[in-house]
Design a protein around this motif. Structure first.
Motif, PDB file in Angstrom:
ATOM      1  N   UNK A  16     -43.265 -20.669  58.328  1.00 40.95           N
ATOM      2  CA  UNK A  16     -42.611 -21.033  57.071  1.00 40.95           C
ATOM      3  C   UNK A  16     -43.603 -21.636  56.081  1.00 40.95           C
ATOM      4  N   UNK A  17     -44.558 -22.385  56.579  1.00 42.81           N
ATOM      5  CA  UNK A  17     -45.513 -23.081  55.711  1.00 42.81           C
ATOM      6  C   UNK A  17     -46.653 -22.180  55.244  1.00 42.81           C
ATOM      7  N   UNK A  18     -47.082 -21.245  56.074  1.00 42.33           N
ATOM      8  CA  UNK A  18     -48.260 -20.419  55.784  1.00 42.33           C
ATOM      9  C   UNK A  18     -48.244 -19.738  54.410  1.00 42.33           C
ATOM     10  N   UNK A  19     -47.149 -19.126  53.971  1.00 40.69           N
ATOM     11  CA  UNK A  19     -47.174 -18.462  52.663  1.00 40.69           C
ATOM     12  C   UNK A  19     -47.245 -19.427  51.481  1.00 40.69           C
ATOM     13  N   UNK A  20     -46.996 -20.708  51.730  1.00 42.80           N
ATOM     14  CA  UNK A  20     -46.940 -21.693  50.659  1.00 42.80           C
ATOM     15  C   UNK A  20     -48.265 -22.399  50.403  1.00 42.80           C
ATOM     16  N   UNK A  21     -49.231 -22.235  51.308  1.00 43.57           N
ATOM     17  CA  UNK A  21     -50.473 -23.008  51.234  1.00 43.57           C
ATOM     18  C   UNK A  21     -51.696 -22.102  51.376  1.00 43.57           C
ATOM     19  N   UNK A  22     -52.833 -22.655  51.013  1.00 42.95           N
ATOM     20  CA  UNK A  22     -54.091 -21.921  51.143  1.00 42.95           C
ATOM     21  C   UNK A  22     -54.645 -22.016  52.563  1.00 42.95           C
ATOM     22  N   UNK A  23     -54.453 -23.177  53.199  1.00 39.17           N
ATOM     23  CA  UNK A  23     -54.977 -23.415  54.546  1.00 39.17           C
ATOM     24  C   UNK A  23     -53.990 -24.261  55.333  1.00 39.17           C
TER      25      UNK A  23
END
Length: 88
Positions: free
Chosen positions: A39-46
């Motif tokens: 869930x978090x991966x598409x929202x952040x760069x790393x």
């Protein structure tokens, strides 16, 4: 997405009341940690995962299936025991 954003997941705790590691507890056939990272991966760069130690973080990550939706590399980090309390 503007800028570079780091997503940090805290995966600490012994899970005594659950009878094992909370991060690896299954929900709909996947570990809870897998759902959070996906869930978090598409929202952040790393992504970074904080556990009691770097080794614990690596163990958690190695237990996951990357095909569950988080293609980014996740940086394992360890808690700092010399601080006032647990980070994770």
């Amino acid at each position: 997405m503007a800028g570079r954003t780091l997503g940090v997941v805290f995966a600490g705790g012994a899970g005594r009341r659950l009878g094992g590691q909370k991060a690896l507890r299954a929900l709909a056939g996947r570990p809870l940690l897998s759902w959070v990272l996906a869930a978090l991966a598409p929202q952040v760069h790393a992504l970074a995962l904080v556990a009691k130690s770097v080794e614990d973080a690596r163990t958690l990550l190695n237990a996951l299936d990357p095909s569950d939706g988080f293609a980014k590399d996740v940086t394992p980090l360890g808690d700092r025991p010399w601080m006032d309390g647990p980070v994770a």
